[in-house]
Design an enzyme around this catalytic site. Structure first.
Site, mmCIF file in Angstrom:
data_model
loop_
_atom_site.group_PDB
_atom_site.id
_atom_site.type_symbol
_atom_site.label_atom_id
_atom_site.label_comp_id
_atom_site.label_asym_id
_atom_site.label_seq_id
_atom_site.Cartn_x
_atom_site.Cartn_y
_atom_site.Cartn_z
ATOM 1 N N SER A 62 0.743 7.923 -2.466
ATOM 2 C CA SER A 62 0.481 7.624 -3.874
ATOM 3 C C SER A 62 0.965 8.745 -4.790
ATOM 4 O O SER A 62 1.032 9.905 -4.389
ATOM 5 C CB SER A 62 -1.020 7.421 -4.097
ATOM 6 O OG SER A 62 -1.517 6.407 -3.269
HETATM 7 N N1 SAH Z 1 -3.999 6.835 0.682
HETATM 8 C C1 SAH Z 1 -2.576 6.903 0.970
HETATM 9 C C2 SAH Z 1 -1.820 5.748 0.360
HETATM 10 C C3 SAH Z 1 -1.449 4.809 1.404
HETATM 11 S S1 SAH Z 1 -0.537 3.376 0.936
HETATM 12 C C4 SAH Z 1 -2.001 8.233 0.533
HETATM 13 O O1 SAH Z 1 -2.717 9.145 0.212
HETATM 14 O O2 SAH Z 1 -0.810 8.371 0.558
HETATM 15 C C5 SAH Z 1 -1.704 2.151 1.408
HETATM 16 C C6 SAH Z 1 -2.049 2.055 2.871
HETATM 17 O O3 SAH Z 1 -3.030 1.024 3.024
HETATM 18 C C7 SAH Z 1 -0.889 1.680 3.781
HETATM 19 O O4 SAH Z 1 -0.694 2.662 4.747
HETATM 20 C C8 SAH Z 1 -1.318 0.334 4.388
HETATM 21 O O5 SAH Z 1 -0.911 0.173 5.734
HETATM 22 C C9 SAH Z 1 -2.825 0.441 4.283
HETATM 23 N N2 SAH Z 1 -3.577 -0.824 4.346
HETATM 24 C C10 SAH Z 1 -3.290 -2.008 3.766
HETATM 25 N N3 SAH Z 1 -4.229 -2.916 4.063
HETATM 26 C C11 SAH Z 1 -5.158 -2.293 4.846
HETATM 27 C C12 SAH Z 1 -6.367 -2.695 5.485
HETATM 28 N N4 SAH Z 1 -6.845 -3.951 5.391
HETATM 29 N N5 SAH Z 1 -7.042 -1.772 6.222
HETATM 30 C C13 SAH Z 1 -6.594 -0.516 6.346
HETATM 31 N N6 SAH Z 1 -5.450 -0.076 5.773
HETATM 32 C C14 SAH Z 1 -4.736 -0.948 5.035
#
Ligand code: SAH
Length: 219
Positions: A62
């Site tokens: 993010s």
């Molecule tokens: N918090 C992260 C951002 C990750 S992007 C950071 O600091 O960079 C969002 C993430 O959510 C992705 O890796 C995706 O695989 C995950 N995601 C999407 N749906 C999900 C679910 N139902 N359970 C767990 N993770 C999920």
């Protein structure tokens, strides 16, 4: 840490202050966490820029400003037990871990989780518990949580399990996709089934998807 690195950090923190981040605990957590330790080598030179970056499997780390807004909105205290849905590369998790008692973080892409755990371990963040799974179901055995952060966009509304697993008085921040646009929302559980909702800002997140990801799945 070299001088150039220190300058990049300071520049990012000043930028976040100029954009309206006022919580000094959040700013200092973001100054402390080495964002460059969480991004792939290919984008290392942009690690301290205020932009989202690709982390593989079609996912992103993010944008720092969005991390700051979400973290600030949660008003995290050092006694809080926090659930994060969407570990990704582990950066948001690392920021949370500096501010709360314990972070429980769930990621549906097992390979991403394994890498994130290695990074968190290398940074000696010991108050993090991570699990591969479907975060839409929350983490029932550890519920209830003081705070919940979802870093992928839910369709129309937050998953019911997540609202259920929030303590009375607890806060949840989550991007919600409505009519083709995404809005960052802050939910407060007033008591039992009663919630208040506040719209924070328009955002762009990858979708929140059900179940654990299949090996061949990219997005
Ligand atoms: N918090 C992260 C951002 C990750 S992007 C950071 O600091 O960079 C969002 C993430 O959510 C992705 O890796 C995706 O695989 C995950 N995601 C999407 N749906 C999900 C679910 N139902 N359970 C767990 N993770 C999920």
């Amino acid at each position: 840490m070299n001088i150039q690195d220190t300058n990049k950090r300071i520049r990012l923190i000043m930028h976040l202050r100029n954009k309206g981040i006022t919580d000094t605990r959040v700013l200092s957590a973001m100054e402390t966490v080495a964002r460059d330790a969480y991004v792939p080598p290919a984008v290392l030179d942009q690690a301290w820029d205020d932009i989202a970056l690709p982390i593989g499997r079609g996912q992103t780390i993010s944008q720092p400003f969005v991390v700051a807004i979400m973290t600030q909105a949660l008003q995290i205290s050092d006694r809080d037990k926090v659930l994060e849905v969407g570990t990704g590369c582990g950066y948001q998790c690392a920021v949370l871990s500096k501010l709360c008692r314990r972070v429980y973080t769930v990621e549906r892409h097992k390979p991403l989780l394994v890498e994130a755990e290695k990074r968190l371990e290398a940074q000696r963040l010991r108050n993090v518990t991570a699990m591969a799974g479907d975060g839409m179901k929350g983490w029932p055995s550890q519920a209830p949580f003081d705070k919940i952060i979802v870093t992928a966009a839910a369709r129309d509304r937050p998953p019911a399990a997540l609202l259920d697993q929030l303590k009375d008085g607890g806060l949840m921040v989550i991007p919600v996709a409505v009519d083709g646009a995404q809005i960052l929302r802050l939910y407060k559980k007033e008591s039992g089934e009663a919630y208040s909702v506040k719209d924070l800002m328009p955002v762009r997140f990858v979708p929140l998807l059900p179940d654990i990801a299949k090996e061949e799945e990219q997005g």
